[in-house]
Motif scaffolding. Structure first.
Motif, mmCIF file in Angstrom:
data_model
loop_
_atom_site.group_PDB
_atom_site.id
_atom_site.type_symbol
_atom_site.label_atom_id
_atom_site.label_comp_id
_atom_site.label_asym_id
_atom_site.label_seq_id
_atom_site.Cartn_x
_atom_site.Cartn_y
_atom_site.Cartn_z
ATOM 1 N N ASP A 112 0.827 -1.205 0.000
ATOM 2 C CA ASP A 112 0.000 0.000 0.000
ATOM 3 C C ASP A 112 0.865 1.260 0.000
ATOM 4 N N PHE A 113 1.920 1.257 0.821
ATOM 5 C CA PHE A 113 2.803 2.430 0.854
ATOM 6 C C PHE A 113 3.539 2.603 -0.471
ATOM 7 N N ILE A 114 3.939 1.487 -1.094
ATOM 8 C CA ILE A 114 4.573 1.582 -2.413
ATOM 9 C C ILE A 114 3.610 2.212 -3.407
ATOM 10 N N ASN A 115 2.376 1.737 -3.412
ATOM 11 C CA ASN A 115 1.378 2.245 -4.355
ATOM 12 C C ASN A 115 0.996 3.700 -4.077
ATOM 13 N N GLN A 116 1.176 4.135 -2.824
ATOM 14 C CA GLN A 116 0.905 5.534 -2.490
ATOM 15 C C GLN A 116 2.043 6.468 -2.899
ATOM 16 N N GLY A 117 3.147 5.903 -3.348
ATOM 17 C CA GLY A 117 4.244 6.726 -3.826
ATOM 18 C C GLY A 117 5.269 7.117 -2.785
ATOM 19 N N TYR A 118 5.334 6.373 -1.677
ATOM 20 C CA TYR A 118 6.389 6.655 -0.701
ATOM 21 C C TYR A 118 7.749 6.332 -1.310
ATOM 22 N N ASP A 119 8.752 7.075 -0.912
ATOM 23 C CA ASP A 119 10.084 6.908 -1.485
ATOM 24 C C ASP A 119 10.852 5.753 -0.852
ATOM 25 N N ALA A 120 10.647 5.529 0.430
ATOM 26 C CA ALA A 120 11.375 4.461 1.133
ATOM 27 C C ALA A 120 10.492 3.863 2.208
ATOM 28 N N ILE A 121 10.695 2.580 2.447
ATOM 29 C CA ILE A 121 9.958 1.870 3.490
ATOM 30 C C ILE A 121 10.964 1.118 4.341
ATOM 31 N N VAL A 122 10.981 1.441 5.621
ATOM 32 C CA VAL A 122 11.833 0.774 6.606
ATOM 33 C C VAL A 122 10.955 -0.200 7.372
ATOM 34 N N THR A 123 11.419 -1.430 7.557
ATOM 35 C CA THR A 123 10.540 -2.437 8.145
ATOM 36 C C THR A 123 11.291 -3.432 9.011
ATOM 37 N N ILE A 124 10.625 -3.902 10.056
ATOM 38 C CA ILE A 124 11.064 -5.079 10.804
ATOM 39 C C ILE A 124 10.206 -6.237 10.316
ATOM 40 N N ALA A 125 10.827 -7.162 9.601
ATOM 41 C CA ALA A 125 10.071 -8.205 8.924
ATOM 42 C C ALA A 125 9.480 -9.205 9.918
ATOM 43 N N VAL A 126 8.222 -9.552 9.708
ATOM 44 C CA VAL A 126 7.551 -10.561 10.524
ATOM 45 C C VAL A 126 8.173 -11.933 10.304
ATOM 46 N N SER A 127 8.636 -12.175 9.079
ATOM 47 C CA SER A 127 9.234 -13.462 8.715
ATOM 48 C C SER A 127 10.467 -13.199 7.867
ATOM 49 N N PRO A 128 11.484 -14.064 7.942
ATOM 50 C CA PRO A 128 12.677 -13.843 7.126
ATOM 51 C C PRO A 128 12.505 -14.174 5.648
ATOM 52 N N ASP A 129 11.364 -14.735 5.277
ATOM 53 C CA ASP A 129 11.139 -15.037 3.869
ATOM 54 C C ASP A 129 9.705 -14.661 3.481
ATOM 55 N N GLY A 130 9.376 -14.851 2.203
ATOM 56 C CA GLY A 130 8.032 -14.535 1.725
ATOM 57 C C GLY A 130 7.869 -13.102 1.230
ATOM 58 N N PHE A 131 8.969 -12.349 1.095
ATOM 59 C CA PHE A 131 8.890 -10.945 0.697
ATOM 60 C C PHE A 131 9.245 -10.719 -0.769
ATOM 61 N N ASP A 132 9.415 -11.779 -1.540
ATOM 62 C CA ASP A 132 9.841 -11.624 -2.935
ATOM 63 C C ASP A 132 8.907 -10.716 -3.718
ATOM 64 N N ARG A 133 7.611 -10.879 -3.487
ATOM 65 C CA ARG A 133 6.627 -10.105 -4.245
ATOM 66 C C ARG A 133 6.776 -8.609 -3.990
ATOM 67 N N VAL A 134 6.910 -8.212 -2.716
ATOM 68 C CA VAL A 134 7.007 -6.777 -2.425
ATOM 69 C C VAL A 134 8.376 -6.228 -2.817
ATOM 70 N N ILE A 135 9.399 -7.068 -2.809
ATOM 71 C CA ILE A 135 10.708 -6.608 -3.285
ATOM 72 C C ILE A 135 10.618 -6.267 -4.767
ATOM 73 N N ARG A 136 9.971 -7.125 -5.548
ATOM 74 C CA ARG A 136 9.810 -6.843 -6.985
ATOM 75 C C ARG A 136 8.980 -5.587 -7.199
ATOM 76 N N LEU A 137 7.920 -5.424 -6.406
ATOM 77 C CA LEU A 137 7.071 -4.242 -6.546
ATOM 78 C C LEU A 137 7.844 -2.978 -6.187
ATOM 79 N N ALA A 138 8.629 -3.050 -5.134
ATOM 80 C CA ALA A 138 9.449 -1.896 -4.747
ATOM 81 C C ALA A 138 10.437 -1.549 -5.856
ATOM 82 N N ASP A 139 11.065 -2.562 -6.447
ATOM 83 C CA ASP A 139 12.020 -2.306 -7.522
ATOM 84 C C ASP A 139 11.344 -1.684 -8.731
ATOM 85 N N ARG A 140 10.156 -2.199 -9.084
ATOM 86 C CA ARG A 140 9.451 -1.633 -10.239
ATOM 87 C C ARG A 140 9.109 -0.168 -10.021
#
Length: 377
Positions: A112-140
Protein backbone atom coordinates in the motif's frame (compact mmCIF):
# COMPACT_ATOMS: atom_id res chain seq x y z
CA UNK A 1 -4.14 -6.12 -42.45
CA UNK A 2 -3.77 -9.23 -40.33
CA UNK A 3 0.06 -9.00 -40.44
CA UNK A 4 -0.03 -5.30 -39.50
CA UNK A 5 -2.35 -6.06 -36.57
CA UNK A 6 -0.01 -8.74 -35.25
CA UNK A 7 2.99 -6.39 -35.49
CA UNK A 8 1.08 -3.67 -33.68
CA UNK A 9 0.12 -6.06 -30.90
CA UNK A 10 3.71 -7.30 -30.60
CA UNK A 11 5.00 -3.74 -30.30
CA UNK A 12 2.43 -3.03 -27.63
CA UNK A 13 3.40 -6.16 -25.71
CA UNK A 14 7.07 -5.15 -25.92
CA UNK A 15 6.30 -1.69 -24.62
CA UNK A 16 4.26 -3.17 -21.77
CA UNK A 17 7.04 -5.58 -20.84
CA UNK A 18 9.53 -2.71 -20.79
CA UNK A 19 7.25 -0.65 -18.59
CA UNK A 20 7.04 -3.57 -16.16
CA UNK A 21 10.78 -4.23 -16.18
CA UNK A 22 12.29 -4.20 -12.74
CA UNK A 23 14.23 -1.05 -12.05
CA UNK A 24 15.55 -0.95 -8.52
CA UNK A 25 19.22 -0.71 -7.55
CA UNK A 26 22.27 -1.55 -9.61
CA UNK A 27 25.01 -3.71 -8.18
CA UNK A 28 28.15 -1.55 -8.31
CA UNK A 29 31.71 -1.42 -7.05
CA UNK A 30 32.47 -0.13 -3.58
CA UNK A 31 33.43 1.54 -1.41
CA UNK A 32 30.14 2.91 -0.22
CA UNK A 33 29.14 6.23 1.27
CA UNK A 34 30.19 7.10 4.82
CA UNK A 35 31.78 3.73 5.68
CA UNK A 36 32.27 4.71 9.32
CA UNK A 37 28.47 4.70 9.65
CA UNK A 38 27.36 2.35 6.88
CA UNK A 39 29.95 -0.36 7.45
CA UNK A 40 29.77 -3.39 5.10
CA UNK A 41 28.96 -6.64 6.90
CA UNK A 42 32.02 -8.39 5.47
CA UNK A 43 34.57 -8.13 2.71
CA UNK A 44 32.17 -10.11 0.51
CA UNK A 45 29.26 -7.69 0.93
CA UNK A 46 28.12 -6.31 -2.40
CA UNK A 47 27.24 -2.66 -3.02
CA UNK A 48 24.04 -1.21 -4.44
CA UNK A 49 23.08 2.12 -5.96
CA UNK A 50 19.71 3.61 -6.73
CA UNK A 51 19.17 6.50 -9.14
CA UNK A 52 19.48 9.70 -7.12
CA UNK A 53 16.57 12.04 -6.71
CA UNK A 54 15.73 15.31 -5.03
CA UNK A 55 14.32 15.31 -1.52
CA UNK A 56 12.69 15.80 0.83
CA UNK A 57 11.35 12.25 0.95
CA UNK A 58 8.29 10.38 2.14
CA UNK A 59 9.29 7.51 4.43
CA UNK A 60 7.18 4.81 6.05
CA UNK A 61 8.16 2.60 8.98
CA UNK A 62 6.21 -0.67 8.84
CA UNK A 63 6.62 -2.48 12.14
CA UNK A 64 5.11 -5.89 12.83
CA UNK A 65 4.79 -7.04 16.43
CA UNK A 66 4.41 -4.19 18.93
CA UNK A 67 3.82 -6.06 22.19
CA UNK A 68 7.02 -5.27 24.06
CA UNK A 69 9.01 -2.28 25.30
CA UNK A 70 11.72 -2.59 22.64
CA UNK A 71 9.26 -2.22 19.78
CA UNK A 72 7.48 0.67 21.49
CA UNK A 73 10.78 2.48 22.03
CA UNK A 74 11.78 1.79 18.42
CA UNK A 75 8.63 3.52 17.18
CA UNK A 76 9.24 6.48 19.46
CA UNK A 77 12.86 6.62 18.30
CA UNK A 78 11.81 6.77 14.63
CA UNK A 79 9.56 9.72 15.37
CA UNK A 80 12.19 11.47 17.48
CA UNK A 81 14.89 10.99 14.84
CA UNK A 82 12.66 12.41 12.10
CA UNK A 83 12.64 15.65 14.12
CA UNK A 84 16.43 15.71 14.54
CA UNK A 85 17.99 18.76 12.82
CA UNK A 86 20.50 16.48 11.06
CA UNK A 87 17.77 14.86 8.97
CA UNK A 88 14.55 16.81 9.48
CA UNK A 89 14.84 18.80 6.25
CA UNK A 90 15.30 15.60 4.24
CA UNK A 91 12.00 14.02 5.32
CA UNK A 92 8.75 15.59 4.12
CA UNK A 93 6.54 12.93 5.72
CA UNK A 94 7.04 10.05 8.16
CA UNK A 95 4.34 7.42 8.53
CA UNK A 96 4.67 4.76 11.25
CA UNK A 97 2.35 1.75 11.61
CA UNK A 98 2.39 -1.62 13.37
CA UNK A 99 0.69 -4.53 11.63
CA UNK A 100 0.97 -7.39 14.15
CA UNK A 101 2.46 -10.82 13.58
CA UNK A 102 0.55 -11.76 10.41
CA UNK A 103 3.02 -11.65 7.50
CA UNK A 104 0.23 -11.18 4.93
CA UNK A 105 -0.99 -8.06 6.72
CA UNK A 106 2.53 -6.60 6.85
CA UNK A 107 3.12 -7.36 3.17
CA UNK A 108 -0.18 -5.71 2.31
CA UNK A 109 0.78 -2.58 4.24
CA UNK A 110 4.15 -2.37 2.46
CA UNK A 111 2.43 -2.76 -0.91
CA UNK A 112 0.00 0.00 0.00
CA UNK A 113 2.80 2.43 0.85
CA UNK A 114 4.57 1.58 -2.41
CA UNK A 115 1.38 2.25 -4.36
CA UNK A 116 0.91 5.53 -2.49
CA UNK A 117 4.24 6.73 -3.83
CA UNK A 118 6.39 6.65 -0.70
CA UNK A 119 10.08 6.91 -1.48
CA UNK A 120 11.37 4.46 1.13
CA UNK A 121 9.96 1.87 3.49
CA UNK A 122 11.83 0.77 6.61
CA UNK A 123 10.54 -2.44 8.14
CA UNK A 124 11.06 -5.08 10.80
CA UNK A 125 10.07 -8.21 8.92
CA UNK A 126 7.55 -10.56 10.52
CA UNK A 127 9.23 -13.46 8.72
CA UNK A 128 12.68 -13.84 7.13
CA UNK A 129 11.14 -15.04 3.87
CA UNK A 130 8.03 -14.53 1.73
CA UNK A 131 8.89 -10.95 0.70
CA UNK A 132 9.84 -11.62 -2.94
CA UNK A 133 6.63 -10.11 -4.25
CA UNK A 134 7.01 -6.78 -2.43
CA UNK A 135 10.71 -6.61 -3.28
CA UNK A 136 9.81 -6.84 -6.98
CA UNK A 137 7.07 -4.24 -6.55
CA UNK A 138 9.45 -1.90 -4.75
CA UNK A 139 12.02 -2.31 -7.52
CA UNK A 140 9.45 -1.63 -10.24
CA UNK A 141 8.48 1.58 -8.46
CA UNK A 142 12.07 2.51 -7.52
CA UNK A 143 11.22 2.45 -3.81
CA UNK A 144 14.04 1.79 -1.35
CA UNK A 145 13.05 -1.04 1.00
CA UNK A 146 15.17 -1.35 4.15
CA UNK A 147 14.57 -4.28 6.53
CA UNK A 148 16.38 -4.03 9.86
CA UNK A 149 16.57 -5.99 13.13
CA UNK A 150 14.52 -8.98 11.92
CA UNK A 151 15.97 -9.06 8.43
CA UNK A 152 15.21 -11.11 5.33
CA UNK A 153 17.03 -14.14 3.95
CA UNK A 154 17.89 -12.33 0.72
CA UNK A 155 20.56 -10.09 -0.77
CA UNK A 156 18.11 -8.24 -3.01
CA UNK A 157 17.50 -5.32 -0.62
CA UNK A 158 19.64 -3.10 1.58
CA UNK A 159 19.46 -4.25 5.21
CA UNK A 160 20.72 -3.01 8.58
CA UNK A 161 21.49 -5.22 11.55
CA UNK A 162 23.78 -6.28 14.32
CA UNK A 163 25.34 -9.73 14.13
CA UNK A 164 22.72 -11.86 15.87
CA UNK A 165 24.70 -15.10 15.78
CA UNK A 166 27.66 -13.28 17.32
CA UNK A 167 25.34 -11.88 20.00
CA UNK A 168 24.08 -15.37 20.83
CA UNK A 169 27.65 -16.63 21.05
CA UNK A 170 28.57 -13.79 23.42
CA UNK A 171 25.53 -14.54 25.57
CA UNK A 172 26.51 -18.17 26.02
CA UNK A 173 30.24 -17.50 26.31
CA UNK A 174 29.72 -15.06 29.17
CA UNK A 175 27.56 -17.44 31.21
CA UNK A 176 29.96 -20.34 30.69
CA UNK A 177 32.92 -18.14 31.60
CA UNK A 178 31.28 -17.03 34.85
CA UNK A 179 30.27 -20.60 35.72
CA UNK A 180 33.82 -21.76 35.08
CA UNK A 181 34.98 -19.28 37.74
CA UNK A 182 32.76 -21.24 40.13
CA UNK A 183 34.27 -24.54 38.98
CA UNK A 184 31.24 -25.54 36.88
CA UNK A 185 31.81 -26.98 33.42
CA UNK A 186 28.40 -28.65 33.11
CA UNK A 187 24.94 -28.06 34.51
CA UNK A 188 21.43 -26.87 33.79
CA UNK A 189 20.76 -23.69 31.83
CA UNK A 190 17.58 -21.80 31.07
CA UNK A 191 17.32 -20.32 27.57
CA UNK A 192 14.71 -17.55 27.27
CA UNK A 193 13.95 -17.15 23.58
CA UNK A 194 12.35 -14.27 21.70
CA UNK A 195 9.45 -14.03 19.29
CA UNK A 196 9.04 -17.29 17.39
CA UNK A 197 9.48 -17.17 13.62
CA UNK A 198 11.81 -14.18 13.56
CA UNK A 199 15.34 -14.30 12.19
CA UNK A 200 16.73 -12.57 15.31
CA UNK A 201 15.37 -15.27 17.63
CA UNK A 202 16.57 -18.00 15.30
CA UNK A 203 20.09 -16.62 14.84
CA UNK A 204 20.70 -15.77 18.50
CA UNK A 205 19.66 -19.29 19.48
CA UNK A 206 21.97 -20.74 16.83
CA UNK A 207 24.87 -18.78 18.31
CA UNK A 208 24.02 -19.84 21.86
CA UNK A 209 23.93 -23.53 20.99
CA UNK A 210 27.09 -23.32 18.89
CA UNK A 211 29.02 -22.24 21.99
CA UNK A 212 27.37 -24.83 24.23
CA UNK A 213 28.15 -27.58 21.74
CA UNK A 214 31.75 -26.40 21.32
CA UNK A 215 32.35 -26.18 25.08
CA UNK A 216 32.50 -29.93 25.55
CA UNK A 217 30.42 -29.67 28.71
CA UNK A 218 27.27 -31.58 29.54
CA UNK A 219 24.62 -28.87 29.48
CA UNK A 220 20.95 -29.55 30.05
CA UNK A 221 19.09 -26.71 28.35
CA UNK A 222 15.48 -25.83 29.10
CA UNK A 223 14.04 -23.42 26.52
CA UNK A 224 11.04 -21.15 27.06
CA UNK A 225 9.51 -18.46 24.84
CA UNK A 226 9.56 -15.00 26.38
CA UNK A 227 8.71 -12.90 23.29
CA UNK A 228 11.41 -10.38 24.35
CA UNK A 229 8.75 -9.07 26.74
CA UNK A 230 9.21 -8.50 30.48
CA UNK A 231 5.79 -9.76 31.57
CA UNK A 232 5.89 -12.85 29.38
CA UNK A 233 9.47 -13.67 30.36
CA UNK A 234 8.68 -13.28 34.06
CA UNK A 235 5.83 -15.78 33.79
CA UNK A 236 7.63 -18.42 31.72
CA UNK A 237 10.78 -18.22 33.85
CA UNK A 238 8.74 -18.58 37.05
CA UNK A 239 6.95 -21.58 35.52
CA UNK A 240 10.26 -23.14 34.44
CA UNK A 241 11.68 -22.80 37.94
CA UNK A 242 8.53 -24.36 39.41
CA UNK A 243 8.83 -27.34 37.06
CA UNK A 244 12.60 -27.82 36.74
CA UNK A 245 13.97 -26.41 39.98
CA UNK A 246 17.23 -24.50 40.21
CA UNK A 247 19.26 -23.42 37.18
CA UNK A 248 23.00 -22.76 37.08
CA UNK A 249 22.66 -19.89 34.62
CA UNK A 250 20.22 -18.06 32.37
CA UNK A 251 20.71 -17.02 28.76
CA UNK A 252 17.94 -14.55 27.89
CA UNK A 253 17.44 -12.90 24.51
CA UNK A 254 15.31 -10.14 26.01
CA UNK A 255 12.62 -9.41 28.55
CA UNK A 256 15.50 -9.49 31.01
CA UNK A 257 13.77 -7.31 33.60
CA UNK A 258 11.14 -10.04 33.86
CA UNK A 259 13.78 -12.75 34.09
CA UNK A 260 15.45 -11.07 37.08
CA UNK A 261 12.09 -10.42 38.74
CA UNK A 262 11.19 -14.10 38.38
CA UNK A 263 14.42 -15.06 40.15
CA UNK A 264 13.54 -12.68 42.98
CA UNK A 265 9.88 -13.76 43.23
CA UNK A 266 10.73 -17.48 43.32
CA UNK A 267 13.65 -16.94 45.71
CA UNK A 268 15.93 -18.54 43.14
CA UNK A 269 19.61 -17.99 43.77
CA UNK A 270 21.19 -15.17 41.75
CA UNK A 271 23.16 -16.81 38.96
CA UNK A 272 25.22 -15.71 35.95
CA UNK A 273 22.89 -14.31 33.33
CA UNK A 274 23.07 -12.91 29.83
CA UNK A 275 20.52 -10.42 28.60
CA UNK A 276 19.57 -7.35 26.66
CA UNK A 277 20.26 -3.67 27.37
CA UNK A 278 17.13 -2.82 29.37
CA UNK A 279 17.79 -0.08 31.91
CA UNK A 280 16.15 -2.10 34.69
CA UNK A 281 18.34 -5.11 33.97
CA UNK A 282 21.46 -2.97 34.20
CA UNK A 283 20.18 -1.50 37.48
CA UNK A 284 19.77 -5.06 38.77
CA UNK A 285 23.28 -6.04 37.68
CA UNK A 286 24.69 -3.08 39.55
CA UNK A 287 22.67 -3.98 42.64
CA UNK A 288 22.94 -7.78 42.76
CA UNK A 289 26.27 -8.61 41.14
CA UNK A 290 27.88 -9.29 44.53
CA UNK A 291 25.04 -11.74 45.23
CA UNK A 292 25.83 -13.74 42.09
CA UNK A 293 24.03 -11.86 39.29
CA UNK A 294 27.19 -11.57 37.25
CA UNK A 295 25.68 -10.66 33.94
CA UNK A 296 26.40 -9.26 30.52
CA UNK A 297 24.13 -6.75 28.78
CA UNK A 298 24.32 -6.61 24.99
CA UNK A 299 22.24 -3.98 23.27
CA UNK A 300 20.18 -4.65 20.17
CA UNK A 301 19.33 -0.98 20.08
CA UNK A 302 15.91 0.38 19.09
CA UNK A 303 18.10 3.10 17.57
CA UNK A 304 18.73 0.76 14.62
CA UNK A 305 15.63 2.36 13.12
CA UNK A 306 17.41 5.72 12.99
CA UNK A 307 20.40 4.26 11.14
CA UNK A 308 18.00 2.50 8.77
CA UNK A 309 16.16 5.76 8.06
CA UNK A 310 19.47 7.53 7.49
CA UNK A 311 20.60 4.74 5.15
CA UNK A 312 17.33 5.00 3.21
CA UNK A 313 17.83 8.73 2.70
CA UNK A 314 21.44 8.20 1.61
CA UNK A 315 20.32 5.60 -0.93
CA UNK A 316 17.58 7.89 -2.24
CA UNK A 317 20.20 10.58 -2.79
CA UNK A 318 22.04 8.19 -5.12
CA UNK A 319 24.92 7.20 -2.87
CA UNK A 320 26.60 3.80 -3.14
CA UNK A 321 25.46 1.67 -0.20
CA UNK A 322 26.42 -1.76 1.22
CA UNK A 323 23.71 -4.35 0.72
CA UNK A 324 24.11 -5.41 4.35
CA UNK A 325 25.13 -2.77 6.88
CA UNK A 326 26.77 -3.89 10.11
CA UNK A 327 26.16 -2.06 13.38
CA UNK A 328 28.62 -2.89 16.20
CA UNK A 329 27.35 -4.71 19.29
CA UNK A 330 27.33 -2.40 22.35
CA UNK A 331 28.33 -4.46 25.38
CA UNK A 332 28.50 -3.81 29.13
CA UNK A 333 29.31 -6.39 31.81
CA UNK A 334 28.31 -6.23 35.46
CA UNK A 335 31.68 -4.77 36.47
CA UNK A 336 31.55 -1.97 33.87
CA UNK A 337 28.28 -0.31 34.84
CA UNK A 338 28.16 3.34 35.87
CA UNK A 339 25.01 5.27 36.72
CA UNK A 340 24.50 8.13 34.29
CA UNK A 341 26.87 6.61 31.74
CA UNK A 342 25.52 3.24 30.61
CA UNK A 343 22.40 3.02 32.77
CA UNK A 344 20.18 5.60 34.43
CA UNK A 345 18.61 5.26 37.87
CA UNK A 346 16.13 8.03 37.02
CA UNK A 347 14.80 6.45 33.80
CA UNK A 348 12.18 3.64 33.55
CA UNK A 349 13.25 0.01 33.80
CA UNK A 350 11.95 -0.75 30.30
CA UNK A 351 14.04 1.98 28.66
CA UNK A 352 16.70 0.52 26.35
CA UNK A 353 19.98 2.16 27.18
CA UNK A 354 21.81 2.17 23.83
CA UNK A 355 20.66 4.94 21.48
CA UNK A 356 23.90 6.68 20.53
CA UNK A 357 25.85 5.92 17.34
CA UNK A 358 28.61 8.55 17.16
CA UNK A 359 30.02 7.36 13.78
CA UNK A 360 26.59 8.01 12.26
CA UNK A 361 25.97 11.31 14.00
CA UNK A 362 22.95 9.70 15.66
CA UNK A 363 22.51 10.75 19.28
CA UNK A 364 18.89 10.64 20.39
CA UNK A 365 18.28 11.66 23.98
CA UNK A 366 16.14 9.62 26.34
CA UNK A 367 13.75 12.53 27.02
CA UNK A 368 13.19 13.17 23.30
CA UNK A 369 12.36 9.49 22.79
CA UNK A 370 10.07 9.23 25.78
CA UNK A 371 8.18 12.36 24.68
CA UNK A 372 6.90 10.51 21.58
CA UNK A 373 3.86 8.29 21.30
CA UNK A 374 3.90 4.68 20.12
CA UNK A 375 0.56 5.06 18.29
CA UNK A 376 0.30 4.66 14.52
CA UNK A 377 0.35 7.96 12.69
Amino acid sequence: MIRKSVLTMSAAALALSCSLAIAGPNVVEGPGADPSCFAPWSQDTKFMQWEGREGPFRIAVVNGFVGNGWRIQMIKTAKAFAEDPAIKDKISELKVISTGTDAAVQLGAIEDFINQGYDAIVTIAVSPDGFDRVIRLADRNDVVLVPFDNVLDTDKVMQVNEDQIAMGRMYASHVLSELKKDGKTSGKLLEVRGLAGNSVDRDRSIGIHQVLDESGGEWEVVSVVGNWDDGTAQKVVSDAIAVHGQFDGVVAQGGTNGVVQALIDTEHAMVPISGESENGYRKALAKYSDAGLRGISIGQSPGLVAISMKAAVSALEGNVMPQLISVPLPVATYDELEDGVNYWSDLPDNFFTVNEFPPCGVNISGPSIMAQTEADN
